[in-house]
Motif scaffolding. Structure first.
Motif, PDB file in Angstrom:
ATOM      1  N   ILE A 226      34.272 -14.728  18.801  1.00 25.66           N
ATOM      2  CA  ILE A 226      34.915 -15.659  19.723  1.00 25.66           C
ATOM      3  C   ILE A 226      35.355 -14.971  21.010  1.00 25.66           C
ATOM      4  O   ILE A 226      35.220 -15.516  22.106  1.00 25.66           O
ATOM      5  CB  ILE A 226      36.131 -16.333  19.042  1.00 25.66           C
ATOM      6  N   LEU A 227      35.875 -13.740  20.898  1.00 26.65           N
ATOM      7  CA  LEU A 227      36.514 -13.074  22.038  1.00 26.65           C
ATOM      8  C   LEU A 227      35.580 -12.211  22.859  1.00 26.65           C
ATOM      9  O   LEU A 227      35.836 -11.978  24.050  1.00 26.65           O
ATOM     10  CB  LEU A 227      37.688 -12.219  21.538  1.00 26.65           C
ATOM     11  N   VAL A 228      34.493 -11.717  22.263  1.00 27.33           N
ATOM     12  CA  VAL A 228      33.609 -10.783  22.956  1.00 27.33           C
ATOM     13  C   VAL A 228      32.257 -11.448  23.239  1.00 27.33           C
ATOM     14  O   VAL A 228      31.472 -11.679  22.316  1.00 27.33           O
ATOM     15  CB  VAL A 228      33.381  -9.502  22.122  1.00 27.33           C
ATOM     16  N   PRO A 229      31.972 -11.749  24.501  1.00 25.52           N
ATOM     17  CA  PRO A 229      30.660 -12.336  24.830  1.00 25.52           C
ATOM     18  C   PRO A 229      29.521 -11.377  24.526  1.00 25.52           C
ATOM     19  O   PRO A 229      29.574 -10.197  24.873  1.00 25.52           O
ATOM     20  CB  PRO A 229      30.766 -12.611  26.343  1.00 25.52           C
ATOM     21  N   LYS A 230      28.503 -11.893  23.864  1.00 28.31           N
ATOM     22  CA  LYS A 230      27.352 -11.072  23.497  1.00 28.31           C
ATOM     23  C   LYS A 230      26.106 -11.953  23.487  1.00 28.31           C
ATOM     24  O   LYS A 230      26.112 -13.044  22.936  1.00 28.31           O
ATOM     25  CB  LYS A 230      27.569 -10.452  22.109  1.00 28.31           C
ATOM     26  N   LEU A 231      25.046 -11.458  24.115  1.00 28.87           N
ATOM     27  CA  LEU A 231      23.806 -12.220  24.177  1.00 28.87           C
ATOM     28  C   LEU A 231      22.633 -11.259  24.223  1.00 28.87           C
ATOM     29  O   LEU A 231      22.669 -10.257  24.941  1.00 28.87           O
ATOM     30  CB  LEU A 231      23.799 -13.115  25.431  1.00 28.87           C
TER      31      LEU A 231
END
Length: 512
Positions: A226-231
């Motif tokens: 939820i807190l760490v954007p990852k793609l």
């Protein structure tokens, strides 16, 4: 034709016609009265009355009906595939996508409250005949595509809960009867209907929360997701799917009509401000609940299938069986818990689809038909093709998955035709009066709209490049795309330039 015969034919049609001369979302007798509670002598003031918990309760309802579009079987399939393929890594995107969806729905509610009209009615008034007919056809196609997914989802749930005894097509027929349930409930008032939807949402929440407790996903990975954007390149398709589900075209039309179920004098600025405040609170609460339900589904499948061989093969049809094989039976087999949640999602979304169909058809065409007849027409438009789909695709899970992909594409194609008119209408002072959106909100809304349209454009490009073969088909799609883009450019560049530009005193709050 002799005058007497003509009069007799008109008299014969009267039972099918509504009493009002012009189509309205709700009759005055159907609306929930909210004035007179803790107001004192504030009715004539230009500011909203003080906050009241009792009034918040009376305004609660439309936002939860709107939130069901975030929980329909198509969204649940996107959740389970996102969890199985991307694990916990896209939870941040689910959160922000829900926030963007909330922004769009609040604009839709703002339009309905401030004008006393819903989006389809205003499109009928503000666009020339040819343009509004295109918008109506697009809205109907979006609704039919969504309805097919929802009805198929319900039919799959019925097949699961009947232990395979009832085939898919019979589940479709059973689900079609919800139209009559809807008509029956509507006779008992808006609040009774909203209570039924509250029960269905609670059923979803309890079912998927039970699955969450049974499977025990990782709390730390959930928070990081939820807190760490990852793609990554491997999860880009799932990411596009998550964002693509946030705006359902029919839901934008629906919410602008649902908010008119409360008796609000939109000529008094304080009353409009009050309604917008309460609707903003209840819509936010509703989408928080929908986010939690989507979170439960995503994390359950992330825990059970991320990194496994089955991850790329899971879909709505076989998800229950995969869960059963993974987690077994017990006192309450997880297969049936999943089936109950899926059935609640399918039934609630098909009924709201019937509701949206009434507003879309009545608003664009100004059809003054009795509600039962209009509901029957809109329900038939979706049920007939759905039964055909069920009979043709029942024997193949792969074919159902392919069909679902094409229906997702159909939904994506329609998004600009609901979103762009909404943004233009809420920006116009002659329609919104003092409640038109300001420059900052306008800029943010357009940036969000452009982002969503570009993301869906990417989805369409990827889909057609992988699915379409042959020069003839490519040419047809090319011609369609040219017309599609040209109409979007027309909507963006001209907006309501072709409208009469006359003032609408009855639409402008604060004129009395």
């Amino acid at each position: 034709m002799p005058p007497q015969q003509h009069e007799q034919e008109q008299d014969h049609l009267l039972p099918l016609l509504a009493d009002d001369r012009e189509e309205r979302a709700y009759d005055p007798t159907e609306k929930v009265v909210v004035i007179g509670l803790d107001d004192g002598d504030l009715d004539n003031l230009s500011t909203a009355p003080p906050f009241s918990w009792k009034k918040l309760w009376l305004f609660t309802g439309p936002g939860f009906l709107m939130s069901i579009a975030f929980l329909d079987p198509g969204n649940l399939e996107g959740d389970l595939q996102s969890g199985a393929i991307a694990g916990y890594s896209l939870l941040w995107l689910l959160l922000w996508a829900t926030a963007v969806g909330l922004l769009v729905q609040l604009l839709s509610a703002r339009l309905g409250v401030a004008t006393g009209r819903h989006l389809a009615e205003l499109c009928r008034e503000e666009y020339p005949s040819w343009a509004r007919m295109v918008l109506w056809v697009m809205a109907e196609l979006a609704l039919i595509g969504s309805d097919i997914q929802e009805v198929i989802g319900s039919a799959i749930a019925i097949k699961i809960l009947s232990n395979g005894i009832l085939p898919l097509w019979s589940g479709v027929v059973i689900t079609a009867l919800d139209c009559f349930i809807f008509l029956f409930l509507e006779n008992y008032g808006v609040r009774k209907l909203e209570a039924v939807f509250a029960v269905l949402i609670a059923t979803m929440a309890l079912s998927f929360a039970w699955m969450f407790g049974e499977t025990k996903p990782s709390g730390s990975e959930l928070l990081i997701g939820i807190l760490v954007p990852k793609l990554s390149s491997k999860t880009i398709q799932q990411a596009v799917g998550v964002v693509g589900c946030i705006i359902m075209p029919h839901n934008v039309f629906l919410h602008s009509a649902l908010v008119q179920s409360r008796d609000i004098d939109n000529n008094k600025k304080g009353r409009v401000q009050e309604a917008l405040r309460y609707y903003s609170i209840e819509s936010t609460l509703a989408l928080v609940v929908s986010f939690m339900i989507n979170l439960f589904v995503t994390t359950v499948f992330a825990k059970g299938f991320y990194g496994t061989e089955q991850a790329n093969n899971i879909g709505l049809v076989n998800a229950g069986q995969y869960l059963q094989e993974k987690y077994g039976g017990g006192l309450f087999p997880i297969l049936y818990i999943w089936g109950i949640g899926l059935l609640a999602a399918g039934q609630s979304s098909t009924i709201t689809g019937t509701y949206a169909g009434q507003f879309i058809m009545g608003g664009f065409l100004n059809l003054r038909l009795k509600k039962w007849l209009r509901a029957l027409i809109t329900r038939s438009c979706a049920i007939v093709p759905t039964i055909i789909v069920a009979l043709v695709f029942d024997t193949s899970e792969d074919m159902l998955d392919v069909l679902n992909e094409w229906l997702n594409v159909l939904q994506s194609v329609q998004i600009p035709f609901a979103l762009i008119p909404l943004l233009y209408l809420v920006s116009q002072e002659h329609i919104m009066g003092t409640f038109k959106i300001g420059p900052v909100l306008k800029m943010v809304s357009w940036l969000v709209a452009v982002l969503v349209i570009l993301i869906n454009g990417y989805l369409l490009l990827e889909f057609f490049s992988s699915e379409v073969n042959g020069v003839l088909i490519a040419t047809v799609i090319g011609v369609f795309t040219a017309g599609y883009v040209a109409f979007i450019i027309y909507l963006v560049s001209r907006g309501i330039t072709f409208s009469s530009w006359r003032a609408h005193p009855k639409l402008v709050p604060g004129t009395e």
